[in-house]
Design an enzyme around this catalytic site. Structure first.
Site, PDB file in Angstrom:
ATOM      1  N   ASN A  46      18.281 -21.162 -19.491  1.00  0.00           N
ATOM      2  CA  ASN A  46      17.346 -22.293 -19.190  1.00  0.00           C
ATOM      3  C   ASN A  46      16.338 -21.766 -18.476  1.00  0.00           C
ATOM      4  OD1 ASN A  46      16.914 -24.796 -20.283  1.00  0.00           O
ATOM      5  ND2 ASN A  46      17.292 -25.498 -18.387  1.00  0.00           N
ATOM      6  N   HIS A  95       8.221 -28.572 -18.947  1.00  0.00           N
ATOM      7  CA  HIS A  95       7.706 -29.399 -18.129  1.00  0.00           C
ATOM      8  C   HIS A  95       6.142 -29.541 -18.333  1.00  0.00           C
ATOM      9  CE1 HIS A  95      11.608 -30.994 -16.292  1.00  0.00           C
ATOM     10  NE2 HIS A  95      11.820 -29.500 -16.257  1.00  0.00           N
ATOM     11  N   ASP A 142       8.946 -33.243 -20.445  1.00  0.00           N
ATOM     12  CA  ASP A 142       7.927 -34.111 -19.932  1.00  0.00           C
ATOM     13  C   ASP A 142       6.559 -33.762 -19.906  1.00  0.00           C
ATOM     14  OD1 ASP A 142       8.183 -33.016 -17.556  1.00  0.00           O
ATOM     15  OD2 ASP A 142       9.645 -34.366 -16.509  1.00  0.00           O
ATOM     16  N   GLU A 158      14.162 -30.013 -21.226  1.00  0.00           N
ATOM     17  CA  GLU A 158      13.682 -30.833 -20.202  1.00  0.00           C
ATOM     18  C   GLU A 158      12.465 -31.324 -20.243  1.00  0.00           C
ATOM     19  OE1 GLU A 158      14.392 -28.852 -16.177  1.00  0.00           O
ATOM     20  OE2 GLU A 158      16.244 -27.894 -16.893  1.00  0.00           O
ATOM     21  N   GLU A 170      16.951 -20.707 -14.609  1.00  0.00           N
ATOM     22  CA  GLU A 170      15.606 -20.307 -13.877  1.00  0.00           C
ATOM     23  C   GLU A 170      15.922 -18.898 -13.159  1.00  0.00           C
ATOM     24  OE1 GLU A 170      14.476 -23.506 -11.377  1.00  0.00           O
ATOM     25  OE2 GLU A 170      14.626 -25.037 -13.557  1.00  0.00           O
TER      26      GLU A 170
HETATM   27  O1  9MR Z   1      15.370 -33.892 -11.762  1.00  0.00           O
HETATM   28  C1  9MR Z   1      15.994 -33.150 -10.826  1.00  0.00           C
HETATM   29  C2  9MR Z   1      15.766 -33.703  -9.628  1.00  0.00           C
HETATM   30  O2  9MR Z   1      16.336 -35.000  -9.530  1.00  0.00           O
HETATM   31  C3  9MR Z   1      16.261 -32.981  -8.345  1.00  0.00           C
HETATM   32  O3  9MR Z   1      15.948 -33.592  -7.132  1.00  0.00           O
HETATM   33  C4  9MR Z   1      15.630 -31.384  -8.496  1.00  0.00           C
HETATM   34  C5  9MR Z   1      16.234 -30.461  -7.415  1.00  0.00           C
HETATM   35  O4  9MR Z   1      15.853 -29.218  -7.645  1.00  0.00           O
HETATM   36  O5  9MR Z   1      16.188 -30.849  -9.879  1.00  0.00           O
HETATM   37  C6  9MR Z   1      15.590 -31.775 -10.932  1.00  0.00           C
HETATM   38  O6  9MR Z   1      15.758 -30.987 -12.010  1.00  0.00           O
HETATM   39  C7  9MR Z   1      15.382 -29.652 -12.521  1.00  0.00           C
HETATM   40  C8  9MR Z   1      16.434 -29.082 -13.206  1.00  0.00           C
HETATM   41  O7  9MR Z   1      17.724 -29.214 -12.886  1.00  0.00           O
HETATM   42  C9  9MR Z   1      15.937 -27.796 -13.725  1.00  0.00           C
HETATM   43  N1  9MR Z   1      14.593 -27.766 -13.914  1.00  0.00           N
HETATM   44  C10 9MR Z   1      13.575 -28.233 -13.517  1.00  0.00           C
HETATM   45  C11 9MR Z   1      13.885 -29.872 -13.058  1.00  0.00           C
HETATM   46  C12 9MR Z   1      12.747 -30.647 -12.352  1.00  0.00           C
HETATM   47  O8  9MR Z   1      12.589 -29.958 -10.956  1.00  0.00           O
END
Ligand code: 9MR
Length: 357
Positions: A211, A247, A278, A276, A170
């Site tokens: 990513n 997402h 969903d 990722e 990101e």
């Molecule tokens: O799913 C992850 C969640 O448990 C954490 O709290 C969060 C913190 O930023 O990160 C989530 O995963 C993220 C991923 O690492 C990067 N892309 C977005 C995902 C959803 O927020």
């Protein structure tokens, strides 16, 4: 006044009765929603379709739920794992130079035991940083060596076990500018190549990815990513893949747009992956929303199927029970292909159908 209130109450009562007679009861409708009918195994289908894997993210606290691990450990269903949180910087180098890999290893070991590929997530991201990094004061030389040490040690620890790494996660704002985090503020965009080169040196066999989300459709962010890929390739910086997080929101997603983006990036000589996935909705779920979600999941897989360089699809966990969505978007959820009781939803059929089309 009293007469008016009484007639208003009568009107409300009339409307309620009339509504009840024509509208389905929401709770009953939810219970009656159709589940999945497919008994297929998704990774098996993905392989038969010429893809490398169908996989999922998983997180350490979930691994004590045996009904969950019974499905997670099925190597025919999932051929690839990503650690949701336990390979991130705050988890792996909470203090400078002090590395902890036990939680990440737990997930890597599940992948190994079940013959699953592992995607590493991630080396460099503005989020989930320990404060010694996010609030640190660094010269360019110091931060370069901090990144080299973190990515080198992390990627090196999993050398030989990892199919791919999200080396940079990101990097962009929605308008296509780089995010103003400690990495960009100190190093400019050179932090990207510093991280990629350190990862390559640590595990030459791992595919190195950038990513990102909201690059699944045309716009300034996708354009900025494409330009970054071109400039890294032109400079011979090691880069093997672009991850499309995906997402999505039910009904607000275009499969053809995703396919165009996958192809556009693949044309630059990188592989691509859905990393990722969903598809969230405003709760409560209804048969109509679940049917649209099935269509949306089907469209994502179809887009990947139609682009040879799309190597695989990863859901951001597979059950609504452990989805990140409700904790981030109040009132939304039901984003995964299995419900919170580990029962397959129509979305499961949408995935299976696309792999066999
Ligand atoms: O799913 C992850 C969640 O448990 C954490 O709290 C969060 C913190 O930023 O990160 C989530 O995963 C993220 C991923 O690492 C990067 N892309 C977005 C995902 C959803 O927020």
């Amino acid at each position: 006044m009293l007469r008016l209130s009484a007639s208003l109450a009568a009107l409300v009562a009339f409307i309620s009765v009339a509504a009840a007679s024509v509208l389905p009861n929401t709770a009953a409708a939810t219970v009656a929603a159709p589940g999945a009918t497919s008994t297929a195994k998704l990774h098996t289908l993905a392989k038969a379709a010429g893809k490398l894997y169908f996989g999922t993210a998983t997180d350490n606290p979930e691994l004590t739920t045996t009904a969950y691990t019974a499905i997670l450990n099925d190597g025919a269903m999932f051929g690839q794992l990503t650690a949701t949180n336990s390979m991130k910087w705050d988890a792996t180098e909470p203090e400078q130079g002090v590395f902890t890999f036990s939680a990440g290893d737990q997930i890597a070991n599940i992948a190994k035991a079940n013959g699953m590929l592992l995607r590493g997530h991630n080396c460099v991201w503005h989020n989930q940083l320990p404060s010694w990094v996010s609030s640190g004061t660094f010269t360019a030389a110091q931060l370069t060596s901090v990144i080299q040490n973190h990515c080198g040690t992390l990627v090196g620890h999993y050398k030989g076990q990892t199919y791919a790494w999200d080396v940079v996660n990101e990097p962009f704002n929605e308008d296509g500018t780089f995010g103003a985090d400690v990495f960009f503020n100190v190093l400019g965009e050179s932090f990207v190549q510093i991280a990629l080169k350190a990862a390559r040196a640590a595990d030459p066999a791992a595919k190195l990815y950038i990513n990102e989300f909201n690059i699944e459709f045309a716009g300034p962010k996708a354009t900025a990513m494409l330009n970054l890929v071109k400039s890294l390739k032109a400079a011979n910086v090691p880069l093997d893949g672009i991850g499309f997080q995906s997402h999505f929101i039910v009904g607000e997603f275009s499969g053809p747009a995703l396919q165009t983006q996958l192809s556009t990036f693949a044309a630059q000589g990188v592989e691509v992956a859905i990393t990722e996935l969903d598809v969230r909705m405003t709760l409560p779920s209804t048969p109509a929303l679940l049917a649209q979600q099935k269509t949306d999941y089907n469209s994502v897989i179809t887009a990947c199927m139609n682009v040879k360089a799309c190597v695989g699809v990863t859901t951001w966990d597979w059950t609504d029970k452990f989805s990140w969505v409700p904790g981030t978007f109040a009132g939304q959820g039901a984003a995964d292909p299995w419900d919170e009781n580990f029962v397959k939803k129509p979305a499961f059929d949408g995935i299976a159908t696309a792999f066999t089309a």
